[in-house]
Write a protein that holds these residues in place. Sequence first.
Motif, PDB file in Angstrom:
ATOM      1  N   LYS A   1       7.137   6.067   3.714  1.00 38.89           N
ATOM      2  CA  LYS A   1       7.402   4.688   3.314  1.00 38.89           C
ATOM      3  C   LYS A   1       6.767   4.312   1.986  1.00 38.89           C
ATOM      4  CE  LYS A   1       9.512   3.761   7.234  1.00 38.89           C
ATOM      5  NZ  LYS A   1       8.729   3.626   8.455  1.00 38.89           N
ATOM      6  N   ALA A   2       5.851   5.144   1.488  1.00 36.25           N
ATOM      7  CA  ALA A   2       5.132   4.767   0.267  1.00 36.25           C
ATOM      8  C   ALA A   2       5.196   5.889  -0.757  1.00 36.25           C
ATOM      9  CB  ALA A   2       3.676   4.444   0.582  1.00 36.25           C
ATOM     10  N   TYR A   3       5.560   5.529  -1.982  1.00 39.27           N
ATOM     11  CA  TYR A   3       5.613   6.522  -3.050  1.00 39.27           C
ATOM     12  C   TYR A   3       5.575   5.812  -4.393  1.00 39.27           C
ATOM     13  CZ  TYR A   3      10.375   5.032  -2.141  1.00 39.27           C
ATOM     14  OH  TYR A   3      11.462   4.253  -1.892  1.00 39.27           O
ATOM     15  N   THR A   4       5.271   6.589  -5.424  1.00 32.37           N
ATOM     16  CA  THR A   4       5.212   6.058  -6.777  1.00 32.37           C
ATOM     17  C   THR A   4       6.192   6.845  -7.632  1.00 32.37           C
ATOM     18  OG1 THR A   4       2.889   5.486  -6.504  1.00 32.37           O
ATOM     19  CG2 THR A   4       3.670   5.664  -8.759  1.00 32.37           C
ATOM     20  N   ILE A   5       6.894   6.153  -8.520  1.00 25.73           N
ATOM     21  CA  ILE A   5       7.854   6.820  -9.399  1.00 25.73           C
ATOM     22  C   ILE A   5       7.459   6.604 -10.860  1.00 25.73           C
ATOM     23  CG2 ILE A   5      10.277   6.907 -10.138  1.00 25.73           C
ATOM     24  CD1 ILE A   5      11.013   5.926  -7.340  1.00 25.73           C
TER      25      ILE A   5
ATOM     26  N   HIS B 159       9.015   6.879 -14.513  1.00 24.83           N
ATOM     27  CA  HIS B 159      10.395   6.902 -15.003  1.00 24.83           C
ATOM     28  C   HIS B 159      10.567   7.583 -16.346  1.00 24.83           C
ATOM     29  CE1 HIS B 159      11.756   4.129 -11.869  1.00 24.83           C
ATOM     30  NE2 HIS B 159      10.526   3.659 -11.940  1.00 24.83           N
TER      31      HIS B 159
ATOM     32  N   ARG C  81      -8.913  12.922  -3.312  1.00 20.89           N
ATOM     33  CA  ARG C  81      -9.794  12.156  -2.424  1.00 20.89           C
ATOM     34  C   ARG C  81      -9.518  10.667  -2.651  1.00 20.89           C
ATOM     35  NH1 ARG C  81     -14.612  13.835  -5.101  1.00 20.89           N
ATOM     36  NH2 ARG C  81     -13.062  14.509  -6.612  1.00 20.89           N
ATOM     37  N   VAL C  82      -8.953  10.041  -1.614  1.00 18.19           N
ATOM     38  CA  VAL C  82      -8.545   8.638  -1.703  1.00 18.19           C
ATOM     39  C   VAL C  82      -9.665   7.733  -1.202  1.00 18.19           C
ATOM     40  CG1 VAL C  82      -6.908   6.941  -0.784  1.00 18.19           C
ATOM     41  CG2 VAL C  82      -6.123   9.232  -1.379  1.00 18.19           C
TER      42      VAL C  82
ATOM     43  N   ILE D  82      -8.108   7.868 -10.686  1.00 17.95           N
ATOM     44  CA  ILE D  82      -6.768   7.321 -10.892  1.00 17.95           C
ATOM     45  C   ILE D  82      -6.588   6.049 -10.082  1.00 17.95           C
ATOM     46  CG2 ILE D  82      -4.310   7.746 -10.413  1.00 17.95           C
ATOM     47  CD1 ILE D  82      -5.146  10.766 -11.100  1.00 17.95           C
TER      48      ILE D  82
ATOM     49  N   ILE E 235      -3.575   3.311  -9.202  1.00 15.12           N
ATOM     50  CA  ILE E 235      -2.177   2.893  -9.304  1.00 15.12           C
ATOM     51  C   ILE E 235      -2.086   1.538  -8.630  1.00 15.12           C
ATOM     52  CG2 ILE E 235       0.237   3.415  -8.727  1.00 15.12           C
ATOM     53  CD1 ILE E 235      -0.585   6.385  -8.594  1.00 15.12           C
TER      54      ILE E 235
ATOM     55  N   VAL F 131       5.948   2.856 -14.466  1.00 11.53           N
ATOM     56  CA  VAL F 131       5.690   3.350 -13.124  1.00 11.53           C
ATOM     57  C   VAL F 131       6.132   2.272 -12.136  1.00 11.53           C
ATOM     58  CG1 VAL F 131       3.841   4.053 -11.556  1.00 11.53           C
ATOM     59  CG2 VAL F 131       3.693   4.665 -13.979  1.00 11.53           C
ATOM     60  N   SER F 132       6.786   2.683 -11.068  1.00  9.79           N
ATOM     61  CA  SER F 132       7.112   1.702 -10.037  1.00  9.79           C
ATOM     62  C   SER F 132       6.705   2.246  -8.685  1.00  9.79           C
ATOM     63  CB  SER F 132       8.594   1.336 -10.063  1.00  9.79           C
ATOM     64  OG  SER F 132       9.382   2.466  -9.796  1.00  9.79           O
ATOM     65  N   GLY F 133       6.603   1.348  -7.722  1.00 10.16           N
ATOM     66  CA  GLY F 133       6.113   1.810  -6.428  1.00 10.16           C
ATOM     67  C   GLY F 133       6.800   1.124  -5.274  1.00 10.16           C
ATOM     68  N   GLN F 134       6.853   1.864  -4.199  1.00 14.76           N
ATOM     69  CA  GLN F 134       7.345   1.326  -2.936  1.00 14.76           C
ATOM     70  C   GLN F 134       6.235   1.590  -1.958  1.00 14.76           C
ATOM     71  OE1 GLN F 134      10.210  -0.186  -1.875  1.00 14.76           O
ATOM     72  NE2 GLN F 134       9.283  -0.234   0.144  1.00 14.76           N
ATOM     73  N   GLY F 135       5.809   0.573  -1.225  1.00 16.26           N
ATOM     74  CA  GLY F 135       4.630   0.856  -0.415  1.00 16.26           C
ATOM     75  C   GLY F 135       4.663   0.285   0.974  1.00 16.26           C
ATOM     76  N   GLN F 136       3.789   0.837   1.782  1.00 19.43           N
ATOM     77  CA  GLN F 136       3.599   0.293   3.119  1.00 19.43           C
ATOM     78  C   GLN F 136       2.112   0.104   3.304  1.00 19.43           C
ATOM     79  OE1 GLN F 136       4.063   2.807   6.552  1.00 19.43           O
ATOM     80  NE2 GLN F 136       5.356   1.314   7.537  1.00 19.43           N
TER      81      GLN F 136
ATOM     82  N   MET G  21      -0.424  -0.921   0.478  1.00 15.61           N
ATOM     83  CA  MET G  21       0.343  -1.389  -0.663  1.00 15.61           C
ATOM     84  C   MET G  21       0.778  -2.839  -0.444  1.00 15.61           C
ATOM     85  SD  MET G  21       0.602   1.146  -2.929  1.00 15.61           S
ATOM     86  CE  MET G  21       2.135   1.284  -3.877  1.00 15.61           C
TER      87      MET G  21
ATOM     88  N   PHE H  86       9.847  -2.966  -4.315  1.00 17.06           N
ATOM     89  CA  PHE H  86       9.836  -1.864  -5.255  1.00 17.06           C
ATOM     90  C   PHE H  86       9.340  -2.439  -6.558  1.00 17.06           C
ATOM     91  CE2 PHE H  86      11.468   1.488  -7.886  1.00 17.06           C
ATOM     92  CZ  PHE H  86      11.250   2.592  -7.098  1.00 17.06           C
TER      93      PHE H  86
ATOM     94  N   ARG I 272      -0.442   2.951 -13.909  1.00 15.61           N
ATOM     95  CA  ARG I 272      -1.417   3.955 -13.518  1.00 15.61           C
ATOM     96  C   ARG I 272      -2.473   4.019 -14.604  1.00 15.61           C
ATOM     97  NH1 ARG I 272      -0.993  10.146 -11.787  1.00 15.61           N
ATOM     98  NH2 ARG I 272      -2.465  11.047 -13.222  1.00 15.61           N
TER      99      ARG I 272
ATOM    100  N   TYR J  72     -11.831  -0.389  -5.896  1.00 18.98           N
ATOM    101  CA  TYR J  72     -11.102  -0.559  -4.625  1.00 18.98           C
ATOM    102  C   TYR J  72     -11.526  -1.844  -3.918  1.00 18.98           C
ATOM    103  CZ  TYR J  72      -9.372   0.244   0.063  1.00 18.98           C
ATOM    104  OH  TYR J  72      -8.737   0.097   1.266  1.00 18.98           O
TER     105      TYR J  72
ATOM    106  N   ILE K 119      -3.639   1.967  -4.913  1.00 20.41           N
ATOM    107  CA  ILE K 119      -4.400   3.102  -4.404  1.00 20.41           C
ATOM    108  C   ILE K 119      -5.387   3.558  -5.484  1.00 20.41           C
ATOM    109  CG2 ILE K 119      -2.685   4.802  -5.183  1.00 20.41           C
ATOM    110  CD1 ILE K 119      -3.203   6.387  -2.632  1.00 20.41           C
ATOM    111  N   VAL K 120      -6.549   4.041  -5.059  1.00 20.11           N
ATOM    112  CA  VAL K 120      -7.542   4.609  -5.980  1.00 20.11           C
ATOM    113  C   VAL K 120      -7.898   5.988  -5.461  1.00 20.11           C
ATOM    114  CG1 VAL K 120      -9.861   4.391  -6.947  1.00 20.11           C
ATOM    115  CG2 VAL K 120      -8.509   2.348  -6.508  1.00 20.11           C
ATOM    116  N   TYR K 121      -7.845   7.002  -6.329  1.00 22.79           N
ATOM    117  CA  TYR K 121      -8.233   8.333  -5.866  1.00 22.79           C
ATOM    118  C   TYR K 121      -8.887   9.164  -6.958  1.00 22.79           C
ATOM    119  CZ  TYR K 121      -3.548   9.846  -7.585  1.00 22.79           C
ATOM    120  OH  TYR K 121      -2.425  10.100  -8.329  1.00 22.79           O
TER     121      TYR K 121
END
Lengths: 101, 101, 101
Positions: free
Chosen positions: A30-34, A36, A98-99, B9, B11, B38-43, B46, B56, B61, B80, B91-93
Amino acid sequence: MLKQVEKLIIITERIIISKIIKYIESLEIKAYTIYHDVSGQGQRGMRSISGGLSRFGENIRIEIIIEDEEQAVEVAEKIYNKYLSSRYAGIVYLEKIRVVK
Amino acid sequence: MLKQVEKLIIITERIIISKIIKYIESLEIKAYTIYHDVSGQGQRGMRSISGGLSRFGENIRIEIIIEDEEQAVEVAEKIYNKYLSSRYAGIVYLEKIRVVK
Amino acid sequence: MLKQVEKLIIITERIIISKIIKYIESLEIKAYTIYHDVSGQGQRGMRSISGGLSRFGENIRIEIIIEDEEQAVEVAEKIYNKYLSSRYAGIVYLEKIRVVK
């Protein structure tokens, strides 16, 4: 608190973005980053569907966080086999990150 | 010569870029890279400030190199806790990288 | 099947993109990915050719997969010595990744 998880990265041709997103979501992700504004020049593993070497083409990068390593490998291989092993130019890879939780 | 350092990082939503940059600079961090398109879809993790699941959305980043691991973890957790634990989607990682010197 | 390889990343000033690409190709590297919409603020290691600290500048990120670790380090150091040690702002680093084959 830091938690080690897998980051799955797909870099491929922009024209299949909606197919890949649909497929990712069918795997309950359900979660991702794009990213472009990405382009690529390729040789091995970057052969495009047209059969020729991919030109300096319009690409996208999709980044997915998956907690379980075994599941991450499974998803990576599914996406590779479905889209990249023979049809579209691109690469799929995993990185341990590591998140912060 | 290679030196192992931490890459931090972040995002998150594009609307808070200037707040985050100001905060990063207040922590004496002077060098960073920003990816804009950058675009994101999250659950999970997020959820946006509006209380709904983030659409979306337009993301950024930010990437920071920090030599000392302890300091990297501290900065990651501060960012965070200040922005992402409850208010903004993101998100931070951390990743270990080897920089050429 | 996963194979561990090196990912070499170069983040530098956009004005030298064509020089770097030409140099990379002279090293027999045929495949790479470029991220265009990247900007940077730098201090250490980001001093620009003008001699002043780089402004919040237009950058690019180039990503190359190299199977052999020794070759990856050699390429990273060549690019660093040729462009980044004194002339242009930027950073070169390596990450271990696992690519799906």
